[in-house]
Enzyme design. Structure first.
Site, PDB file in Angstrom:
ATOM      1  N   HIS A   1      30.867 103.362  44.310  1.00 23.27           N
ATOM      2  CA  HIS A   1      30.880 103.155  42.941  1.00 23.27           C
ATOM      3  C   HIS A   1      31.332 101.773  42.459  1.00 23.27           C
ATOM      4  CE1 HIS A   1      31.996 104.682  38.723  1.00 23.27           C
ATOM      5  NE2 HIS A   1      30.351 105.329  38.935  1.00 23.27           N
TER       6      HIS A   1
ATOM      7  N   LYS B   1      30.657  97.495  40.928  1.00 22.61           N
ATOM      8  CA  LYS B   1      29.124  97.190  40.076  1.00 22.61           C
ATOM      9  C   LYS B   1      29.865  95.330  39.664  1.00 22.61           C
ATOM     10  CE  LYS B   1      30.699 101.168  37.518  1.00 22.61           C
ATOM     11  NZ  LYS B   1      30.257 101.971  38.460  1.00 22.61           N
TER      12      LYS B   1
ATOM     13  N   ASP C   1      27.522  82.255  44.148  1.00 21.57           N
ATOM     14  CA  ASP C   1      28.106  80.924  44.738  1.00 21.57           C
ATOM     15  C   ASP C   1      29.206  81.133  44.995  1.00 21.57           C
ATOM     16  OD1 ASP C   1      25.457  80.175  44.482  1.00 21.57           O
ATOM     17  OD2 ASP C   1      25.274  78.518  43.120  1.00 21.57           O
TER      18      ASP C   1
END
Lengths: 228, 228
Positions: free
Chosen positions: A160, A162, A167
């Site tokens: 779940h 996100k 870099d």
């Protein structure tokens, strides 16, 4: 007269000593202050829903950066900054690597941005949730077709997260699933943080999951269970 | 002999001047360093799933703080620190105010913590999503019964935030919905940040939504539409 001369020498010595003591520190401090001002770490919060705006200019620029203009496309959408355009800029700043750990990924603009980075030679790795990757509109199949590495869970709990790491320097994380529905309709937040401590912790989490979701460890293929 | 005495005076003056110049700065720096060490702002990342542990001691302590022991309950669960216990500690630290902006809220432990704070006189305000607040197991009804103010959306987009602000000082935000399913099974992250800039931005977002979701502005009651 002789006494006065010695006093002058003494005062001059004190002055010189002070100057020698203070000047280098002052110069160092000035240099550090200038560096801090120039390299202010990125800290931004994006709130959604995002106004629907045109982001073509960012996706067509050979090297979109913070100063890339949004003008140039002839469409009727507004050509102004929005939460989505800010998010795209943060992603398109990648030059070496991009780690993505996303529950749901169906936004065509964000999908194009990730493909662009892959084409430019950025090392892209994607972790996602198995229940959402095959849904209609998911970008995951397109990313795989383009040659981008994708791994997913195989258990009942949702993957779940996100978040994205650009870099190994900038963390992008929040409540936003990368779907047009969420971008245009939901109340969401995304933090963009250039912060070594947070980046390190999220990269460690990424590597833990990346290793655990290695396809050679999948157990849900019946032929594997039977030893084939 | 006289010349030597003056040299001593000169060297001593230089030494004294240096000491007077450097000492106060050194003392100031030492004091600032001590203050920084003592008042280190809270910065923490919690990753989920959380091990299932006993959190009774935190929920029964009259004043749970960072040093409250987890021991004392006779149950068979482990009495050790976990991501859930860390989250509970961060919430239970509230003394004056708690803003909650949560898509889904069904965790009984987190619900009890919020009720405890309300009983202790902390000003609690909750914003949630209308589609999830009435689901089985939701804590929202219990919070309302306890006298806590709750507001919710009335439109099609989700109120998908998952953040809390403790005492207008600490921001708690991430991917985690406050449900037992998410806490025990999902890959999730929660940032705990004592950071004035981020707190300000999230409080502004809270107040914007709180005002917009004012029940006097609801339009979905048919009698209101008809002017009753």
């Amino acid at each position: 007269m002789k006494r006065l001369r010695w006093q002058v020498v003494a005062v001059a010595s004190v002055g010189l000593a002070l100057a020698l003591e203070v000047l280098p520190s002052a110069l160092l401090w000035l240099r550090a202050w200038r560096r801090r001002r120039q390299q202010q770490p990125q800290r931004e919060v994006l709130f959604f829903p995002s106004q629907v705006t045109c982001t073509e200019a960012l996706l067509q620029a050979p090297d979109a950066g913070p100063s890339t203009s949004l003008a140039g496309c002839g469409c009727s959408l507004p050509h102004i900054e929005s939460s989505l355009s800010r998010l795209l800029r943060a992603l398109l700043a990648a030059r070496a690597s991009l780690e993505l750990c996303l529950f749901a990924f169906s936004s065509p603009q964000l999908g194009r941005a990730v493909q662009l980075l892959h084409q430019r030679g950025v090392r892209v790795r994607v972790i996602t949730d198995c229940d959402y990757m095959a849904l209609n509109g998911s970008q995951i199949g397109l990313l795989r077709k383009a040659g981008i590495q994708v791994r997913h869970d195989q258990d009942l709990g949702y993957m779940h997260h996100k978040f994205a790491v650009v870099d190994r320097k900038v963390l992008i994380t929040g409540s936003l699933n990368w779907t047009t529905q969420a971008i245009q309709n939901n109340r969401e937040n995304v933090l963009i943080m250039e912060d070594a401590d947070y980046v390190r912790l999220f990269l460690e989490e990424f590597e833990r999951i990346w290793d655990e979701f290695n396809p050679t460890k999948y157990t849900f293929f019946p032929q594997k269970k039977r030893g084939h």
